[in-house]
Scaffold this motif. Sequence first.
Motif, PDB file in Angstrom:
ATOM      1  N   SER A   1      -0.668  -7.212 -32.676  1.00  0.00           N
ATOM      2  CA  SER A   1       0.180  -8.398 -32.570  1.00  0.00           C
ATOM      3  C   SER A   1      -0.590  -9.558 -33.175  1.00  0.00           C
ATOM      4  O   SER A   1      -1.830  -9.563 -33.175  1.00  0.00           O
ATOM      5  CB  SER A   1       0.574  -8.683 -31.116  1.00  0.00           C
TER       6      SER A   1
ATOM      7  N   THR B   1       7.377 -10.241 -32.154  1.00  0.00           N
ATOM      8  CA  THR B   1       6.739  -9.629 -30.982  1.00  0.00           C
ATOM      9  C   THR B   1       7.736  -9.398 -29.858  1.00  0.00           C
ATOM     10  O   THR B   1       7.733  -8.347 -29.207  1.00  0.00           O
ATOM     11  CB  THR B   1       5.595 -10.526 -30.495  1.00  0.00           C
TER      12      THR B   1
ATOM     13  N   LEU C   1      -4.773  -6.770 -30.081  1.00  0.00           N
ATOM     14  CA  LEU C   1      -3.640  -7.614 -29.713  1.00  0.00           C
ATOM     15  C   LEU C   1      -4.047  -9.077 -29.692  1.00  0.00           C
ATOM     16  O   LEU C   1      -4.995  -9.450 -28.990  1.00  0.00           O
ATOM     17  CB  LEU C   1      -3.097  -7.182 -28.345  1.00  0.00           C
TER      18      LEU C   1
ATOM     19  N   ASN D   1       3.358 -11.947 -25.741  1.00  0.00           N
ATOM     20  CA  ASN D   1       2.339 -11.027 -26.232  1.00  0.00           C
ATOM     21  C   ASN D   1       1.933 -10.033 -25.151  1.00  0.00           C
ATOM     22  O   ASN D   1       1.766  -8.834 -25.401  1.00  0.00           O
ATOM     23  CB  ASN D   1       1.110 -11.801 -26.720  1.00  0.00           C
TER      24      ASN D   1
ATOM     25  N   ALA E   1       4.578  -8.111 -34.406  1.00  0.00           N
ATOM     26  CA  ALA E   1       3.950  -6.972 -33.761  1.00  0.00           C
ATOM     27  C   ALA E   1       4.370  -5.707 -34.484  1.00  0.00           C
ATOM     28  O   ALA E   1       5.400  -5.661 -35.165  1.00  0.00           O
ATOM     29  CB  ALA E   1       4.353  -6.903 -32.288  1.00  0.00           C
TER      30      ALA E   1
END
Length: 270
Positions: free
Chosen positions: A190, A240, A158, A56, A263
């Motif tokens: 994300s 992601t 995120l 991430n 994502a």
Amino acid sequence: MTGQDPAAVRIDTSKPHPARMYDWFLGGKDNYPVDEEMAKQLLKLDARGRDMARVNRAFMHRATRWLGANGIRQYLDVGTGIPTEPNLHQIAQQVAPESRVVYCDNDPIVLAHAEALLRSTPEGATEYIQADARRPEAILEAAGKVLDFDRPIALSLLALLHFVDDEDGAYELVSRLVGQLAPGSYLVLSHTTGDFDPEKAAMARAMYKQRGLTLRPRSRDEFTRFFDALDLVEPGVSLTADWHPELGEVVAVAGDDPIPGYAGVARVRP
């Protein structure tokens, strides 16, 4: 802009906090035994917890580089988390020193580290807002003192929305924030998913609930819904780890199974 003295903020160590668990997964020291205990329990469900955090983080770096290369000079990062270098403003200002960045979080421990978030280049600016993501009006008002909402802004949420359930207004939150962005702005998201192992995701959700926390993994379709009325940039919604790997910061992970997260980056239409 925080309106609070970091020294006077009380940090609740009686229950775990997602930002501090994330810090533990990344190898940081700004966490407490209660955070470590739950993080280790999550590792028993999926031993790749650290990989998930690193993947991430790497996506944030790549997305910020992409945005800077495509002319974005303003950023609003909601759900900032504990600073881990390089942070978003450092990546953005490497690309364009004049970039302006506003961070927002509601965890007192992030406030205690706000100074690290404010080390801007002379040409640019960074500020920190102490506010709950579920209060978009307060965020927009404070961010408007630093960012020009008549010009494009990259809004980043995120690894945040999976901590906001549907009944708590996850989609409405995104819609309200995006609704204030100028054409040519971007939404960067994300999110964790249970698509690859629903049973494991359900167990993780129950573990969070037992500790008074929310975890809401979403399917690919549910995640894609956050981008309604926006134009997804290539490659669209992806794992992601698979979003523009050519931009660097690709994380080597254990095993062949996908890291369970999606994502995407989407542009606000004219």
